[in-house]
Design an enzyme around this catalytic site. Sequence first.
Site, short mmCIF file in Angstrom:
data_model
loop_
_atom_site.label_atom_id
_atom_site.label_comp_id
_atom_site.label_asym_id
_atom_site.label_seq_id
_atom_site.Cartn_x
_atom_site.Cartn_y
_atom_site.Cartn_z
N ASP A 4 0.86 -1.15 0.00
CA ASP A 4 0.00 0.00 0.00
C ASP A 4 0.92 1.22 0.00
OD1 ASP A 4 -2.27 1.56 0.38
OD2 ASP A 4 -1.87 1.65 2.52
N LYS A 5 0.41 2.35 -0.41
CA LYS A 5 1.28 3.52 -0.39
C LYS A 5 1.08 4.35 0.88
CE LYS A 5 0.43 7.34 -2.37
NZ LYS A 5 0.73 8.32 -1.34
N THR A 6 -0.16 4.85 1.00
CA THR A 6 -0.40 5.80 2.07
C THR A 6 -0.25 5.12 3.42
OG1 THR A 6 -2.05 6.67 0.58
CG2 THR A 6 -2.00 7.58 2.80
N LYS A 10 -2.69 26.76 -9.91
CA LYS A 10 -1.57 25.86 -9.63
C LYS A 10 -1.93 24.47 -10.15
CE LYS A 10 -2.37 23.93 -5.02
NZ LYS A 10 -3.61 24.39 -4.44
N ASP A 25 -1.72 -0.88 5.84
CA ASP A 25 -2.02 -0.45 7.19
C ASP A 25 -3.49 -0.11 7.40
OD1 ASP A 25 -1.99 1.78 5.61
OD2 ASP A 25 -1.44 3.08 7.27
N ASN A 37 -8.60 -0.53 3.94
CA ASN A 37 -8.69 -0.72 2.50
C ASN A 37 -7.68 -1.76 2.01
OD1 ASN A 37 -6.58 0.97 3.17
ND2 ASN A 37 -6.55 1.92 1.18
N THR A 43 -2.32 1.34 -4.73
CA THR A 43 -2.81 2.42 -3.90
C THR A 43 -4.11 2.95 -4.45
OG1 THR A 43 -2.31 4.60 -3.07
CG2 THR A 43 -1.40 4.06 -5.20
N GLY A 44 -4.88 3.53 -3.55
CA GLY A 44 -6.11 4.18 -3.98
C GLY A 44 -5.83 5.62 -4.36
N PHE A 83 -10.23 21.51 -8.76
CA PHE A 83 -9.24 20.55 -9.26
C PHE A 83 -9.97 19.36 -9.86
CE2 PHE A 83 -6.67 16.79 -8.88
CZ PHE A 83 -5.44 17.22 -9.33
#
Lengths: 1143, 369
Positions: A404-406, A573, A828, A831, A684-685, A550
């Site tokens: 997972d990333k986050t 931006k 972690d 998800n 990752t989500g 965005f």
Amino acid sequence: MPRKTLKCLFGVDEGSRANRKVVVGHRPCPSNEEIIPPKFCDNRIVSSKYTVWNFLPKNLFEQFRRIANFYFLIIFLVQVIVDTPTSPVTSGLPLFFVITVTAIKQGYEDWLRHKADNEVNKYKVTVLEDGKAIQSESEKIKVGDIVKVEENETFPCDLILLQSHRDDGTCFVTTASLDGESNHKTHYTVPNIGSDLESLTATIECEQPQSDLYKFVGRMDIYKDSQEPIFRSLGPENLLLKGATLKNTKVIYGVAVYTGMETKMALNYQGKSQKRSAVEKSINAFLLIYLFILVSKALVCTTLKYVWQSKPGQDEPWYNEKTQREKDTNLYLKMFTDFLSFMVLFNFIIPVSMYVTVEMQKFLGSFFIAWDKDFFDPEIKEGALVNTSDLNEELGQVEYVFTDKTGTLTQNNMEFIECCIDGFQYKHRDARDELDGFCDTDGPVNKVQQKAGREKEELFLRALCLCHTVQVKESAEQDGLTDQVDGSILDETPSPEERGFIASSPDEIALVKGAMRYGFTFLGLESKTLKILNRSKEVEMYELLHVLNFDPVRRRMSVIVRNGSGETVLYCKGADSSIFPRVKREEVERIRLHVERNATEGYRTLCVAYKRLSPEEYAQVDEDLKEARLALQDREEKLTAVYNQVETEMDLIGATAVEDRLQEEAAETMEALQGAGIKVWVLTGDKMETAKSTCYACRLFQRNTELLELTLRTLEARGRSREERLHELLLEYHKKAVQDAPPVKAGITRSWSGANHDYGFIIDGASLSLMLSSSSESKPSLYESLFLQICQNCTAVLCCRMAPLQKAQIVKMVKNSKGSPITLSIGDGANDVSMILEAHVGIGIKGKEGRQAVRNSDYAIPKLKHLKKLLLAHGHLYYVRIAHLVQYFFYKNLCFILPQFLYQFFCGYSQQPLYDAAYLTMYNICFTSMPILAYSLLEQHIGIEDLLDNATLYRDVAKNAMLQWLPFLYWTLLGVFQGLLFFFGVRYLFSNPALQDNGQVFGNWSYGTIVFTVLVFTVTLKLAMDTRHWTWINHFVIWGSLAFYVFFSFFWGGIIWPFIRHQRLYFVFANMLGSVSAWLVIILLILLSLLPEILLAVFRKNHGSHARQKKLVESSGGGLEFPGSSARPLLMRTFSDESHTVT
Amino acid sequence: MMASSYNAKEEDGHHSGSSSHGGPGAMKSKKPDNTAFKQQRLPAWQPILTAGTVLPAFFVIGLIFIPIGIGLFVTSNNIKEFEIDYTGVEVDSPCYNCAKNFSWNSTSSCLCSVNFTLDQPFESNVYMYYGLSNFYQNHRRYVKSRDDSQLNGVESNLRQPSKECEPYRTSEGLPIAPCGAIANSLFNDTLTLYYYPQNGTKLPVPLTKKGIAWWTDKHVKFRNPGGSANLSIAFQGTAKPVNWRNPVYQLDEDPENNGFINEDFIVWMRTAALPTFRKLYRIIQKKPNTTPTLSSGKYVLEITYNYPVLSFDGRKRMILSTISWMGGKNPFLGIAYITVGSICFFLGVVLLIIHHKYDTRSNSAEIPN
């Protein structure tokens, strides 16, 4: 658990309702239709397998489903029923032992699960009942209850938001533990409910539970004062999901619509299936081989027995008559009984105790993981947690890591790193430098003593302050605990006013904070007015005219504001790729260098641009925007068109670099894993850009990595149908990465030089589902196999925008691909649960996002960096240990039973056991079990430090190397060789059984005892030779076992045992020791059986040790040059002075 | 034999106490104990087998085994053994008639005598064995067909023998003592040895029947029931094994060698390991004077032929053998030791050559680097 879920679903389905009807607060509503209160699940989460009541039958059933246990049960029953050479005790006792130990172990593990469940189920909640707040437990919540949830609490079930403490009827939640997105999401109350919840009479009709987190359709009928009910439609924005956490809102009230196993969180779990390790599969394969050997042995013996008996005088000589019953038995029945008897006689070849020992090894061995202080994290004051001990060795076999990333790779803390204004670089260093450099007096300074004009600086900083959708946290008291979004930045920044911000994206907060650091503080948005505090401590007011939101396609956002002097300015931006085409070329050139460097360093980069709008221009824009917003059809497209039209011909001011801070040693860990030959996939989500930059930061992608992208963006690049484009891209990538690439050799480490071409693959959730769905129609699994082939040739794969179940889908796809590689998932959040459950090994990180992942994982570690030791050291050692254990067990039982088999040729195939029953029973339980258990717990054939230093050592055991057929054949041949040697060595000695110096002779029990003594000593010494790591325990156990054998034999033969029918071994052992010949033959046979082992060991060590010494020399040499070893490049990048010299 | 490195990794077991000082129960820290065991850092001896260390071992083994082997071989060769088959299969053999006319019902014993000549004198004690071939004393049905408790003199088992003795458990309603197939098939040929010295008078060779069974068997494992002096009373109410001529209390006149503690019986009850076996029958004690125990010359073996073996193709032998410290004659051990010793020595040489070559090659390869 899945069964439970099903039951829940069925219970509802029986009512055959497509929708469920919920009565809010259980107050009967004055509707005409009768409402039969339907039965819903209670709010209990059940992850445990057994209850007190069903434990025994269910556990026994599960255990006897194991092929081995069932086999032993059969053997035991045969022994009970048929007249067999050995008593039922010999196999019944070990079987009972195995079953008991396993049951205790599984019971203990289930008890832990019960405890964890209880923690959730007994969670204190407040339920409104007739207007009174009643403290209750989470599990008692029923559908229709009105539940009160306070700030920072997690929702105990799926709720429809009725009332929020906030005035505007909103509340903020984070769904970090559900989908990994840690930003705050806004949810809305159902409108027009009124403040009085007590008198609220309403029903909710909503769809049946389904697993999609983002879908919800419902309707609420509100009855007020016996008027006609008011209908309100409900959507996902009204639904608060179990597992999400309430943020920044003091208190909310909601009505429970889905509870327990029907909540969306629970439905996103996958059923827990028993995970089996690859080693266990090998064991089962070997077991079948040995079963075959066993059956053929029994068949051979039975056949030969009847051949032999057919000779006259052999079957029933006068001295050995059969009993009457035996004579009466039917011939075929007798044959069958004989066959069974042989099976029983030889059944020891399939070691019952191996399962006990394997179980014990796994159970006890897992303690070493929990005990390892390297896994202890001082922050959370916890070490590693082992939920399943069945998979220890699987940690040494991992081929794919899905991470997972986050929260796993990153800490989910955004930090403003540097910015670039008009081509000049401003780097925020640390607190002390900041005082020197960035005090409010002097403005930004950089080391090269170049800086942009003050005007530009201020413009840039104002842009940062204005162009965002951040809200200021209102609560006056700001404690560090609640503020997890920006906590780490706060403690670095000695800001005069510490304030909390809330935003949908943590980057924005980082930018606002970055601006704050340079003297521009965002004070908040009040009734369309943005207030900022500038460097000279003046408050500037801007009127917020429009926010151009965005979106991932435009990849930028803008605001249009009017400043005090009446000027209208658009600040924009966005990602470099979307900004650069819209600004002047010469400005781009100045900044591009910075942006690109920052991007390769793994920062998230954003470019900032602005545009002054003349009143006429603004009027036009304003009109267009309003028109587009009111459009009923194609609103999105129209808005985008307007946006695109406005955001042109801007002036580029600068760029920012924000770092999503990686977990400690994330890059080193990833590097070690790749060095160990493990392929790392990031699932990752999160957004693609974010995920990509993380991959760069973790060195999963490198500067020279060519990215193959299969995302919505690339799919929609041309005006073709997505399917066509997908097909085209897949083939193109396949050609590039698979066909044109030189064949990758497994042994080659990834080189730093990058001489060979590296590929990285990126896919997003939508493309994945497109790929999977289209492959199922036309060309089944063609795309899938193409995809897998491409991925196999990529150094790293990034899958972004994945739903939890999609993550599991990917894992499943890889798991079932060719060669069925061993997969590991690490995550972690909730998800990640589905992928953790899906992978062969699931690792939970004890992160911030709740304990879902930990609870469902097989192993839980506090930090990502611990994965390295878990795999490279623990996994490798466990694998070697258990593989050796398994091979050794088969070997030692083969050479145990082979003499007994051979003896049949000399005893008229009469199933006469060679060894005494005590020896038969004790051999596996006592004499030879402890040394191998100690070995399998303590062995370190290579030291832990060496394993950690040389990740490549992990490849030595890859692909189940020690349990392949070749090593198995070797062990089997060794067993056969030794068995033959034992039997025939003693056989030739017994050609003259007068072995004592007083002329007395030895009988058959002495024969067996001599063979058995040689056997016990040989197999123990064989293990001693394999032991590379002799702790005092090994010494104690190995020599202790031998001593125990001798002691036991004396003891067993030293007494006329009461209650035992046969005194076969009376003084046999002592008499054996009285014979010099017996001694000599024992020594000779032990030595001769170990001779090939010694020779092989010498040759193997010769090569192995040389190779390893070389390796060690290299690595230690490398270590001297670069003290940080592999960590160096990352550190260099993050803290080096390089960034200054580049400018 | 092994190159070893004693790798005592840092001992930090003494830290282990510190965690418990925090006060029991006050605050349970989950921090793992920093003990050497739990951290898998127990000091360990890490032996490595290398050619250099195993080489001397091979030579040593070779050097030890070859002399032992030679010693064993010589010892075995020095043992004098004489074997004679008296089954009576061939027509011209003396016991042919006895073998041929054997009948379980005949009351009179059949006698036959076999003449033989010893070419060499037998020094020291000579042991007389009878050997049987193709006799499956190790057959499962046979091996288990006994009642050790009965043989140990347990009264209840005397009256109620174990079921395992079937079909030799009862005879005409009375329990058989000793029950079982083993006891029933007790070897009952009587062998007597006569010496024909030069002068022609037939001298009986004195045969001792004491000391042929294991001491522990005779004194502990086998016991007569009742303990009374009169065995016939003790065995009252039991039947003799069907194939026996006399009941168990008439095996010998000597009360110390009668009943269950008859040594011939005990020897027989120790079932042989292989279908071809020998059992100790008598001992010919060395004479106190210097004359050999059995001088070379003519002998006659007189057999009371009671034991039929032809029905199962068996053979009966009488063996005279001297005994050394390693037991009876068996060249196997000596040859095996010499062979293994030679193999070790040979391997040592081969390893030495390989090792030498390998070393020099790797050395030369490393020098340019």
